[in-house]
Design a protein around this motif. Structure first.
Motif, PDB file in Angstrom:
ATOM      1  N   UNK A 175     -37.130  27.937  45.832  1.00  0.00           N
ATOM      2  CA  UNK A 175     -38.359  28.693  45.778  1.00  0.00           C
ATOM      3  C   UNK A 175     -39.434  28.153  44.949  1.00  0.00           C
ATOM      4  N   UNK A 176     -38.995  27.521  43.793  1.00  0.00           N
ATOM      5  CA  UNK A 176     -40.037  27.088  42.868  1.00  0.00           C
ATOM      6  C   UNK A 176     -40.341  25.738  43.387  1.00  0.00           C
ATOM      7  N   UNK A 177     -39.567  24.959  43.840  1.00  0.00           N
ATOM      8  CA  UNK A 177     -40.075  23.504  44.343  1.00  0.00           C
ATOM      9  C   UNK A 177     -40.953  23.585  45.683  1.00  0.00           C
ATOM     10  N   UNK A 178     -40.497  24.594  46.691  1.00  0.00           N
ATOM     11  CA  UNK A 178     -41.422  25.155  47.855  1.00  0.00           C
ATOM     12  C   UNK A 178     -42.882  25.324  47.159  1.00  0.00           C
ATOM     13  N   UNK A 179     -42.907  26.171  46.264  1.00  0.00           N
ATOM     14  CA  UNK A 179     -44.167  26.601  45.688  1.00  0.00           C
ATOM     15  C   UNK A 179     -44.806  25.576  45.108  1.00  0.00           C
ATOM     16  N   UNK A 183     -45.052  22.397  46.062  1.00  0.00           N
ATOM     17  CA  UNK A 183     -45.705  21.758  47.228  1.00  0.00           C
ATOM     18  C   UNK A 183     -47.075  22.596  47.720  1.00  0.00           C
ATOM     19  N   UNK A 184     -46.691  23.958  47.830  1.00  0.00           N
ATOM     20  CA  UNK A 184     -47.904  24.755  48.557  1.00  0.00           C
ATOM     21  C   UNK A 184     -48.982  24.643  47.518  1.00  0.00           C
ATOM     22  N   UNK A 185     -48.818  25.024  46.246  1.00  0.00           N
ATOM     23  CA  UNK A 185     -49.915  25.290  45.411  1.00  0.00           C
ATOM     24  C   UNK A 185     -50.549  23.926  45.028  1.00  0.00           C
ATOM     25  N   UNK A 186     -49.870  22.764  44.960  1.00  0.00           N
ATOM     26  CA  UNK A 186     -50.484  21.359  44.921  1.00  0.00           C
ATOM     27  C   UNK A 186     -51.527  20.957  45.995  1.00  0.00           C
ATOM     28  N   UNK A 187     -50.862  21.305  47.141  1.00  0.00           N
ATOM     29  CA  UNK A 187     -52.000  21.028  48.577  1.00  0.00           C
ATOM     30  C   UNK A 187     -53.192  22.165  48.173  1.00  0.00           C
ATOM     31  N   UNK A 188     -52.850  23.290  47.828  1.00  0.00           N
ATOM     32  CA  UNK A 188     -53.981  24.171  48.061  1.00  0.00           C
ATOM     33  C   UNK A 188     -55.111  23.692  46.821  1.00  0.00           C
ATOM     34  N   UNK A 189     -54.592  23.474  45.661  1.00  0.00           N
ATOM     35  CA  UNK A 189     -55.481  22.745  44.652  1.00  0.00           C
ATOM     36  C   UNK A 189     -56.240  21.674  45.227  1.00  0.00           C
ATOM     37  N   UNK A 190     -55.753  20.903  45.962  1.00  0.00           N
ATOM     38  CA  UNK A 190     -56.584  19.535  46.516  1.00  0.00           C
ATOM     39  C   UNK A 190     -57.764  20.177  47.349  1.00  0.00           C
ATOM     40  N   UNK A 191     -57.209  21.104  48.101  1.00  0.00           N
ATOM     41  CA  UNK A 191     -58.303  21.611  49.201  1.00  0.00           C
ATOM     42  C   UNK A 191     -59.244  22.435  48.311  1.00  0.00           C
ATOM     43  N   UNK A 192     -58.979  23.084  47.587  1.00  0.00           N
ATOM     44  CA  UNK A 192     -60.100  24.075  46.798  1.00  0.00           C
ATOM     45  C   UNK A 192     -60.741  23.296  45.913  1.00  0.00           C
ATOM     46  N   UNK A 237     -52.709  31.885  54.267  1.00  0.00           N
ATOM     47  CA  UNK A 237     -51.589  31.825  54.988  1.00  0.00           C
ATOM     48  C   UNK A 237     -50.292  31.005  54.277  1.00  0.00           C
ATOM     49  N   UNK A 238     -50.709  29.913  53.368  1.00  0.00           N
ATOM     50  CA  UNK A 238     -49.871  29.077  52.693  1.00  0.00           C
ATOM     51  C   UNK A 238     -49.094  29.846  51.754  1.00  0.00           C
ATOM     52  N   UNK A 239     -50.000  30.768  50.748  1.00  0.00           N
ATOM     53  CA  UNK A 239     -49.674  31.248  49.813  1.00  0.00           C
ATOM     54  C   UNK A 239     -48.998  32.817  50.049  1.00  0.00           C
ATOM     55  N   UNK A 240     -49.319  33.186  51.257  1.00  0.00           N
ATOM     56  CA  UNK A 240     -48.447  34.251  51.864  1.00  0.00           C
ATOM     57  C   UNK A 240     -46.905  34.099  52.492  1.00  0.00           C
ATOM     58  N   UNK A 241     -46.649  32.622  53.026  1.00  0.00           N
ATOM     59  CA  UNK A 241     -45.622  32.157  53.291  1.00  0.00           C
ATOM     60  C   UNK A 241     -44.723  31.754  52.111  1.00  0.00           C
ATOM     61  N   UNK A 242     -45.313  31.218  50.745  1.00  0.00           N
ATOM     62  CA  UNK A 242     -44.596  31.169  49.542  1.00  0.00           C
ATOM     63  C   UNK A 242     -44.356  32.388  48.956  1.00  0.00           C
ATOM     64  N   UNK A 282     -42.960  34.833  42.461  1.00  0.00           N
ATOM     65  CA  UNK A 282     -43.200  36.141  43.143  1.00  0.00           C
ATOM     66  C   UNK A 282     -44.641  36.608  42.529  1.00  0.00           C
ATOM     67  N   UNK A 283     -44.847  36.841  41.479  1.00  0.00           N
ATOM     68  CA  UNK A 283     -45.965  37.491  40.852  1.00  0.00           C
ATOM     69  C   UNK A 283     -46.955  36.399  41.048  1.00  0.00           C
ATOM     70  N   UNK A 284     -46.893  35.392  40.812  1.00  0.00           N
ATOM     71  CA  UNK A 284     -48.164  34.276  41.008  1.00  0.00           C
ATOM     72  C   UNK A 284     -48.652  34.188  42.375  1.00  0.00           C
ATOM     73  N   UNK A 285     -47.544  34.335  43.365  1.00  0.00           N
ATOM     74  CA  UNK A 285     -47.997  34.120  44.777  1.00  0.00           C
ATOM     75  C   UNK A 285     -48.626  35.420  45.315  1.00  0.00           C
ATOM     76  N   UNK A 286     -48.264  36.586  44.579  1.00  0.00           N
ATOM     77  CA  UNK A 286     -48.778  37.919  44.879  1.00  0.00           C
ATOM     78  C   UNK A 286     -50.326  37.992  44.382  1.00  0.00           C
ATOM     79  N   UNK A 287     -50.362  37.200  43.103  1.00  0.00           N
ATOM     80  CA  UNK A 287     -51.783  37.393  42.523  1.00  0.00           C
ATOM     81  C   UNK A 287     -52.662  36.292  43.393  1.00  0.00           C
TER      82      UNK A 287
END
Length: 541
Positions: A212-216, A218-227, A327-332, A367-372
């Protein structure tokens, strides 16, 4: 009357009553002669049938023996020397081969010449017994090997200094253990059970929370670059908060991954209860990072946007990137939800109870970070849309403040739950009662006192209790393993105090061994029925 010469007491009696008729005297001494175990001494009074009252107060030397003289023999049993248990005594100390080689600088060949003693294994998941040596024998052998006590102590001090300077003690011990295994007879370990059987260490990616952590990450690193690209293009305060949020999440989840990796390490000499609490430590650090880095910077940037508003460029692409992030944060988030739901089901708990107790702090943080993150993206999208249509920058800045407040609340919750877990929290009352009822249902236990069951992290529980064992049941368990006919014959042969002491010492040690075996049985049964109980400490009252 030749038998009288063999005992001082018999000679005294013969001299005292030499005038007594032979038949009477012989009958009196035959009573004593049949009981040599009494170790009779000479306290004798004589009375005659006619002058008993007159001679009752006279000394033995003045009594006049008559034809009906009766000899009273008072037995004096042997006095057993009592042991002072307050004094130090170490002659009965046994040590393992590993300790003998490490502390007394012995080798396998040196120990091979000493007498080995078979004892029950104290290690879980190992063989039933181990071999040990008497420490006194090991010390004497060490003195012989090193040419005397002075030389041995000097070499021991020298090696201790080397260990402190070069920190090589642990490596020497491992080398000696390997040498002992290689030199064992037929290539087998000559010291079965000298160490616990170790299970293969679980890797980060084999752990459910690790995936779960490794998947998160990857998603957050990609989101950081886009944002970050969207913020640089638009200058939006809400987008800046979201960029900081994704950066904080990425760093925090890398800390969580490190914590999971550390928590999977096996217990060692410095950490006998393992590293499971490392997950709570990494989660606590993550919570602090979310609170200060995510919440603090977002609130500061939003406040600056309210006080010093700046015009915004086109927000179309920023809103599009936020939609992708949603969509990506929701998947995570769904991955974390599924992991928590699965773990809660295995633990027989409700979803919210599992989260609130923080049994898997790493997954809880994700879980809480993705919810936030999902809520933050939604807030940012709404505020940016309002600013896009109104043309004013203030709604966008207010969105940054709301996201910072949300992150501050999530960080505070993570800090609080992990702090409580690290301090040491008792398990829920109903589970505490289940463990207590399981022990009280055992035949060997009469009562439990001072029962404590605390969480150690990762759903692991440490259980401790003062136990009042039923001595009769322990003795009955020992008798079940004995041949009672043979035991009866041993009892019947006991005729002296020394023989009685030897009998009690022999079987007393057996009863103590049975008590230890019963404690091991109870602990294994408790761990088997409740796998979360990893460490059990039952102390006999």
């Amino acid at each position: 009357m030749a038998f009288l010469a063999s005992s001082p007491a018999r000679c005294i009696l013969w001299r005292q009553f030499s005038t007594t008729p032979t038949t009477k005297l012989a009958r009196s001494f035959s009573f004593y002669h049949q009981r040599p175990c009494l170790n009779v001494l000479s306290l004798v009074r004589s009375y005659t049938s006619d002058d008993a009252k007159e001679d009752k107060t006279k000394p033995v030397s003045q009594a006049k023996p008559g034809p009906d003289t009766v000899v009273k023999v008072i037995a004096k049993t042997k006095t057993r020397t009592k042991i002072d248990y307050s004094k130090s005594y170490t002659d009965n100390i046994y040590i393992t081969p590993t300790r003998a080689m490490h502390e007394y600088m012995m080798t396998f060949s040196d120990l091979d010449k000493l007498t080995k003693y078979k004892r029950r294994s104290p290690f879980p998941n190992s063989l039933e017994f181990i071999y040990v040596y008497k420490r006194g024998d090991v010390i004497q052998r060490a003195h012989d090997v090193w040419g005397g006590e002075v030389t041995f102590l000097a070499e021991q001090k020298k090696r201790k200094r080397e260990e402190l300077q070069e920190n090589i003690g642990i490596f020497r011990m491992k080398s000696m253990m390997k040498d002992s295994r290689q030199n064992a007879n037929n290539g087998e370990d000559d010291f079965p059970g000298d160490r616990p059987v170790e299970k293969k260490q679980e890797s980060l990616f084999q752990s459910g929370s690790g995936r779960v952590v490794m998947y998160a990450i990857g998603i957050n690193a990609a989101n950081f670059v886009l944002k970050m690209g969207a913020w640089l293009y638009t200058g939006s305060h809400s987008m800046f908060s979201e960029m900081v949020h994704s950066l904080a999440d990425t760093i925090n989840q890398m800390i969580l991954a490190f914590g999971i990796h550390q928590s999977l390490k096996r217990p060692d000499q410095q950490h006998p209860y393992g590293w499971s609490n490392f997950r709570h430590i990494s989660s606590l650090i993550s919570g602090v990072g979310i609170f200060f880095l995510g919440g603090g910077i977002s609130c500061y940037h939003g406040l600056m946007g309210v006080l010093h508003p700046q015009p915004l460029d086109s927000l179309f692409w920023a809103i599009a990137i936020l939609a992708g992030s949603f969509l990506s944060e929701g998947a995570s988030f769904m991955v974390a939800v599924n992991e928590v739901r699965s773990s809660a089901k295995k633990a027989g708990m409700k979803f919210m109870e599992y989260v609130s107790r923080g049994y898997d702090p790493s997954v809880n943080v994700v879980l809480l970070e993705d919810l936030a993150a999902v809520l933050g993206v939604s807030v940012a999208a709404v505020c940016m849309t309002v600013s896009h249509y109104t043309g004013g920058p203030v709604p966008d800045a207010i969105g940054s403040l709301l996201i910072g407040t949300l992150l501050g609340g999530v960080g505070s919750y993570i800090i609080r739950t992990n702090t409580v877990a690290l301090v040491g929290r008792s398990i829920p009352t109903e589970r505490h009662q289940l463990l207590r009822a399981e022990l009280e249902s055992d035949r060997m236990i009469r009562a439990l006192h001072d029962v404590k069951a605390t969480e150690m992290g990762g759903r692991m529980v440490k259980f401790k209790a003062e136990v009042d064992f039923d001595g009769k049941e322990v003795a009955r368990s020992y008798l079940d393993q004995q041949n009672l006919e043979t035991l009866l014959q041993e009892v019947q042969k006991v005729a002296t105090v020394d023989e009685l002491e030897e009998f009690m010492l022999k079987h007393g040690e057996g009863v103590v061994n049975i008590l230890g075996a019963e404690i091991d049985r109870i602990e294994k049964k408790l761990k088997k029925k409740y796998p979360e109980v990893r460490h059990v400490d039952l102390e006999a009252l």
